[in-house]
Design a protein around this motif. Structure first.
Motif, PDB file in Angstrom:
ATOM      1  N   LEU A  49      -1.561   3.420   2.530  1.00  0.00           N
ATOM      2  CA  LEU A  49      -2.300   3.578   1.276  1.00  0.00           C
ATOM      3  C   LEU A  49      -2.340   5.029   0.811  1.00  0.00           C
ATOM      4  O   LEU A  49      -2.510   5.297  -0.385  1.00  0.00           O
ATOM      5  N   GLY A  50      -2.186   5.960   1.748  1.00  0.00           N
ATOM      6  CA  GLY A  50      -2.245   7.374   1.387  1.00  0.00           C
ATOM      7  C   GLY A  50      -0.911   7.971   1.001  1.00  0.00           C
ATOM      8  O   GLY A  50      -0.836   9.170   0.710  1.00  0.00           O
ATOM      9  N   ASN A  51       0.142   7.156   1.005  1.00  0.00           N
ATOM     10  CA  ASN A  51       1.463   7.638   0.620  1.00  0.00           C
ATOM     11  C   ASN A  51       1.947   6.877  -0.610  1.00  0.00           C
ATOM     12  O   ASN A  51       1.430   5.825  -0.946  1.00  0.00           O
ATOM     13  N   GLY A  52       2.935   7.420  -1.238  1.00  0.00           N
ATOM     14  CA  GLY A  52       3.460   6.800  -2.446  1.00  0.00           C
ATOM     15  C   GLY A  52       3.173   7.659  -3.666  1.00  0.00           C
ATOM     16  O   GLY A  52       2.613   8.763  -3.586  1.00  0.00           O
ATOM     17  N   ASP A  53       3.559   7.143  -4.825  1.00  0.00           N
ATOM     18  CA  ASP A  53       3.382   7.895  -6.073  1.00  0.00           C
ATOM     19  C   ASP A  53       1.914   8.032  -6.450  1.00  0.00           C
ATOM     20  O   ASP A  53       1.500   9.057  -7.010  1.00  0.00           O
ATOM     21  N   GLU A  54       1.114   7.008  -6.183  1.00  0.00           N
ATOM     22  CA  GLU A  54      -0.307   7.035  -6.508  1.00  0.00           C
ATOM     23  C   GLU A  54      -1.111   6.647  -5.273  1.00  0.00           C
ATOM     24  O   GLU A  54      -1.525   5.495  -5.126  1.00  0.00           O
ATOM     25  N   PRO A  55      -1.325   7.585  -4.366  1.00  0.00           N
ATOM     26  CA  PRO A  55      -2.066   7.262  -3.136  1.00  0.00           C
ATOM     27  C   PRO A  55      -3.491   6.825  -3.435  1.00  0.00           C
ATOM     28  O   PRO A  55      -4.166   7.400  -4.294  1.00  0.00           O
ATOM     29  N   LEU A  56      -3.948   5.827  -2.711  1.00  0.00           N
ATOM     30  CA  LEU A  56      -5.294   5.292  -2.911  1.00  0.00           C
ATOM     31  C   LEU A  56      -6.333   5.992  -2.049  1.00  0.00           C
ATOM     32  O   LEU A  56      -7.530   5.925  -2.343  1.00  0.00           O
ATOM     33  N   VAL A  57      -5.906   6.626  -0.972  1.00  0.00           N
ATOM     34  CA  VAL A  57      -6.820   7.360  -0.095  1.00  0.00           C
ATOM     35  C   VAL A  57      -6.203   8.712   0.220  1.00  0.00           C
ATOM     36  O   VAL A  57      -5.037   8.976  -0.108  1.00  0.00           O
ATOM     37  N   ASP A  58      -6.972   9.566   0.856  1.00  0.00           N
ATOM     38  CA  ASP A  58      -6.474  10.874   1.258  1.00  0.00           C
ATOM     39  C   ASP A  58      -5.315  10.707   2.244  1.00  0.00           C
ATOM     40  O   ASP A  58      -5.421   9.923   3.188  1.00  0.00           O
ATOM     41  N   PRO A  59      -4.202  11.408   2.036  1.00  0.00           N
ATOM     42  CA  PRO A  59      -3.050  11.261   2.949  1.00  0.00           C
ATOM     43  C   PRO A  59      -3.365  11.571   4.404  1.00  0.00           C
ATOM     44  O   PRO A  59      -2.675  11.084   5.305  1.00  0.00           O
ATOM     45  N   LEU A  60      -4.396  12.392   4.655  1.00  0.00           N
ATOM     46  CA  LEU A  60      -4.752  12.728   6.028  1.00  0.00           C
ATOM     47  C   LEU A  60      -5.640  11.679   6.691  1.00  0.00           C
ATOM     48  O   LEU A  60      -5.832  11.719   7.916  1.00  0.00           O
ATOM     49  N   ALA A  61      -6.183  10.748   5.900  1.00  0.00           N
ATOM     50  CA  ALA A  61      -7.109   9.763   6.461  1.00  0.00           C
ATOM     51  C   ALA A  61      -6.429   8.900   7.522  1.00  0.00           C
ATOM     52  O   ALA A  61      -6.992   8.662   8.595  1.00  0.00           O
ATOM     53  N   GLY A  62      -5.226   8.439   7.212  1.00  0.00           N
ATOM     54  CA  GLY A  62      -4.509   7.586   8.156  1.00  0.00           C
ATOM     55  C   GLY A  62      -4.224   8.261   9.482  1.00  0.00           C
ATOM     56  O   GLY A  62      -4.580   7.737  10.543  1.00  0.00           O
ATOM     57  N   PRO A  63      -3.571   9.454   9.464  1.00  0.00           N
ATOM     58  CA  PRO A  63      -3.302  10.137  10.735  1.00  0.00           C
ATOM     59  C   PRO A  63      -4.563  10.461  11.526  1.00  0.00           C
ATOM     60  O   PRO A  63      -4.564  10.348  12.757  1.00  0.00           O
ATOM     61  N   ILE A  64      -5.648  10.862  10.846  1.00  0.00           N
ATOM     62  CA  ILE A  64      -6.879  11.195  11.554  1.00  0.00           C
ATOM     63  C   ILE A  64      -7.457   9.973  12.247  1.00  0.00           C
ATOM     64  O   ILE A  64      -7.828  10.011  13.434  1.00  0.00           O
TER      65      ILE A  64
END
Length: 285
Positions: A49-64
């Motif tokens: 969800l944090g990747n792509g043209d229009e991320p829905l969440v912070d990109p760091l949320a998933g890895p954290i």
């Protein structure tokens, strides 16, 4: 040498009181491991969800979330294995009466594992039949030498573990230790091969989790299986160390038989996974 009574005073066993006698040890470690395992899926979902043209969440949320869940899972796994295999190390192996309960517990656990992998394969078959498969990126080296060698390694490891168990039942302890050590070595090599395969796909071919629906199915199912093989390797390592101390014999082999059941299961799942994911995707496209 530390006695069992002295050891029980300081090992971290949670809820021993008010637990029905004869039902083993009460422990919340499996729940911690399950909580961490669930967090791995949540972290993977947040990463998408944090990747792509229009991320829905912070990109760091998933890895954290993924890293934190991994730490929680490993902590729960440590506690679980500690109480199941280590806390009573010097007191010997389980009795035959309690061994029947352990075997039944392993069978029930494998039943839940069948349901888990079954859900993953249902998802895979669903997206295949949904008509959205066209144009899916399939890496060129998907059905290459790595997966073929890895499959052979895992199949051979299942054979060597069976030979180890037979040697123990026949009272040949030295042969049992050798075959068991070889099984553990092959399991480690298999994990190394899978890590190398991921490296080749991600770095050299740009095939990542966000590449498409096939990528999510591939990394989800193979990663789940790799996690189970890693757990099996940890169990084999504990059994191997105990075997060096002479903990097993033809009369006392409950841990060996239950771990063998688990290892043969992950072997069978891998063969099915290779046929469905690797061979099936290449042949049909």
């Amino acid at each position: 040498m530390e006695t069992t009574e002295e050891h029980d005073e300081h090992h971290h066993l949670p809820a021993v009181e008010d637990w029905p006698r004869g039902f083993g040890e009460a422990s919340w470690w499996p729940f911690i491991a399950a909580f961490g395992g669930a967090g791995l899926y949540i972290g993977a979902g947040l990463f998408i969800l944090g990747n792509g043209d229009e991320p829905l969440v912070d990109p760091l949320a998933g890895p954290i979330v993924f890293i934190a869940s991994t730490l929680v899972f490993l902590a729960g796994l440590y506690g679980w294995l500690y109480h199941a295999f280590v806390v009573d190390f010097w007191s010997g192996e389980a009795s035959e009466s309690s061994g029947r309960g352990l075997r039944l517990g392993m069978l029930l656990f494998l039943g839940s594992e069948i349901a888990t992998f079954g859900a993953g394969f249902v998802y895979y078959f669903f997206i295949r039949a949904g008509g959205s498969w066209a144009g899916t990126h399939i890496p060129e080296g998907l059905l290459g030498a790595i997966v073929l060698v890895n499959t052979l390694i895992l199949v051979v490891s299942s054979v060597t573990l069976h030979l180890a168990h037979l040697a123990l039942l026949k009272g040949n302890h030295s042969r049992f230790v050798r075959w068991l050590g070889l099984t553990l070595f092959l399991g480690i090599v298999f994990i190394g091969g899978q890590v190398y395969e991921y490296y080749e796909f991600i770095i050299h071919e740009g095939f990542t989790l966000t590449e498409g629906i096939f990528a999510s199915a591939f990394f989800g199912l193979t990663g789940l299986h790799g996690l189970h093989v890693s757990l099996g390797g940890a169990l084999l390592g504990i059994v191997f160390i105990r075997s060096l101390y002479g903990q097993y014999s033809a009369e006392r082999h409950i841990s060996v038989s239950t771990v063998s059941m688990y290892w043969h299961f992950v072997d069978a799942v891998w063969i099915f996974l290779v046929v469905v994911i690797y061979v099936g995707s290449v042949v049909s496209l």
